[in-house]
Design a protein around this motif. Structure first.
Motif, PDB file in Angstrom:
ATOM      1  N   SER A 170       0.868  -1.182   0.000  1.00 34.64           N
ATOM      2  CA  SER A 170       0.000   0.000   0.000  1.00 34.64           C
ATOM      3  C   SER A 170       0.897   1.222   0.000  1.00 34.64           C
ATOM      4  O   SER A 170       1.244   1.759   1.046  1.00 34.64           O
ATOM      5  CB  SER A 170      -0.921   0.005   1.217  1.00 34.64           C
ATOM      6  OG  SER A 170      -1.672   1.199   1.224  1.00 34.64           O
ATOM      7  N   THR A 173      -0.452   4.294   1.845  1.00 37.33           N
ATOM      8  CA  THR A 173      -0.251   4.338   3.285  1.00 37.33           C
ATOM      9  C   THR A 173       1.195   4.728   3.612  1.00 37.33           C
ATOM     10  O   THR A 173       1.449   5.480   4.541  1.00 37.33           O
ATOM     11  CB  THR A 173      -0.555   2.957   3.904  1.00 37.33           C
ATOM     12  OG1 THR A 173      -1.897   2.616   3.586  1.00 37.33           O
ATOM     13  CG2 THR A 173      -0.375   2.967   5.400  1.00 37.33           C
ATOM     14  N   GLU A 174       2.106   4.253   2.807  1.00 38.70           N
ATOM     15  CA  GLU A 174       3.533   4.481   3.043  1.00 38.70           C
ATOM     16  C   GLU A 174       3.914   5.950   2.844  1.00 38.70           C
ATOM     17  O   GLU A 174       4.741   6.480   3.579  1.00 38.70           O
ATOM     18  CB  GLU A 174       4.352   3.612   2.083  1.00 38.70           C
ATOM     19  CG  GLU A 174       5.820   3.577   2.369  1.00 38.70           C
ATOM     20  CD  GLU A 174       6.178   2.707   3.549  1.00 38.70           C
ATOM     21  OE1 GLU A 174       7.134   3.077   4.254  1.00 38.70           O
ATOM     22  OE2 GLU A 174       5.520   1.686   3.787  1.00 38.70           O
ATOM     23  N   GLY A 177       1.250   9.098   4.982  1.00 36.71           N
ATOM     24  CA  GLY A 177       1.043   9.087   6.425  1.00 36.71           C
ATOM     25  C   GLY A 177       2.050   9.823   7.223  1.00 36.71           C
ATOM     26  O   GLY A 177       2.969  10.428   6.920  1.00 36.71           O
TER      27      GLY A 177
END
Length: 177
Positions: A170, A173-174, A177
């Motif tokens: 993902s 997400t990496e 965030g």
């Protein structure tokens, strides 16, 4: 006559034993070859998985090094304190820097079979960040289309992961965030 018969029997027994011993050697060599091929295949598979993880980490690191201001801008959109003009300008510059830095990302040789797919991922990521930079030049920017392009790149990265036997990643997400 008995001697000839015994001699012939002994000769046949010798030939039979020789044939059996050669067959055993052949089977042993086949087993050894199969074991070596299996080990080589496993080593190649591990190297490919490792290269995929290194590529993924390089891409996420490249993006994360520059997109902090862009993430701050996107997080501020829709809040009680909307982003300032300075935040918007910083986000635009950050997006343009990500595009530039993604040009330096190289695909490892171990991923030759996935090269075309990974090049498409990098291109879509560049397109996404370029679209964000372009939108941020506008009075009322909308990053929806750029985010859809990013999501498409993320899905393609996941498929590339699956092609080498890894669970999908993902990237969103990496880097967000």
């Amino acid at each position: 006559m008995k001697k000839r018969w015994l001699l012939l029997l002994a000769l046949m027994l010798t030939l039979a034993l020789t044939a059996c011993s050669n067959e055993g050697e052949t089977e042993g060599k086949e087993e050894e070859t199969t074991a070596t091929e299996t080990t080589n295949s496993e080593d190649t598979e591990k190297a490919t998985k490792s290269a995929m993880m290194q590529f993924y980490m390089t891409v996420s690191k490249t993006i994360n090094e520059k997109d902090g201001e862009l993430n701050a801008y996107e997080a501020a959109v829709g809040t009680e304190e909307p982003p300032t003009a300075e935040m918007k300008a910083s986000a635009e510059a950050a997006a343009a820097e990500v595009v530039s830095d993604l040009d330096s990302v190289e695909i490892p040789e171990a991923l030759a079979d996935q090269k075309a797919d990974l090049e498409a991922v990098v291109q879509e990521l560049k397109d996404s960040y370029q679209a964000k930079a372009d939108e941020l030049k506008k009075e009322e920017p909308s990053l929806d289309a750029a985010n859809e392009t990013f999501t498409s790149a993320d899905e393609k990265m996941g498929k590339a992961f699956e092609s080498v036997g890894l669970n999908p990643s993902s990237l969103g997400t990496e880097v967000n965030g």
